[in-house]
Scaffold this active site. Sequence first.
Site, PDB file in Angstrom:
ATOM      1  N   ARG A 195       0.832  -1.213   0.000  1.00 47.02           N
ATOM      2  CA  ARG A 195       0.000   0.000   0.000  1.00 47.02           C
ATOM      3  C   ARG A 195       0.861   1.254   0.000  1.00 47.02           C
ATOM      4  O   ARG A 195       0.577   2.215  -0.723  1.00 47.02           O
ATOM      5  CB  ARG A 195      -0.935   0.014   1.210  1.00 47.02           C
ATOM      6  N   ASN A 247      -5.995  -2.561   2.078  1.00 42.03           N
ATOM      7  CA  ASN A 247      -5.977  -4.015   2.178  1.00 42.03           C
ATOM      8  C   ASN A 247      -7.413  -4.506   2.233  1.00 42.03           C
ATOM      9  O   ASN A 247      -8.256  -3.889   2.888  1.00 42.03           O
ATOM     10  CB  ASN A 247      -5.259  -4.469   3.452  1.00 42.03           C
TER      11      ASN A 247
END
Length: 94
Positions: A20, A38
């Site tokens: 990320r 996520n």
Amino acid sequence: MALKTFEFVVHGRVQGVGFRHFVATTARTDGIVGWVKNHSNGTVVGLAQGDEEKLAKFKQDLAAGPPYAYVSKLKFSNESDVSQLQYRSFNIVH
């Protein structure tokens, strides 16, 4: 400059490896806006908007990922033209 938007889902070893952060840093560097997070199923999902050429490079970056990540599958959906960007920055969503 043609503006585009798309959603993405990244499968593989993509959680716990800085994926990320990699996505957000890459997007911000390239002037892309949107978000990444996520998913509970082990994937990383997101939405990206920006210049068509920059998004093409961003797709390649998503496929490569950061060190220690392994992208086994990458899906893009809801690709379309937009007249203006809906986001001001690129954020990691929790």
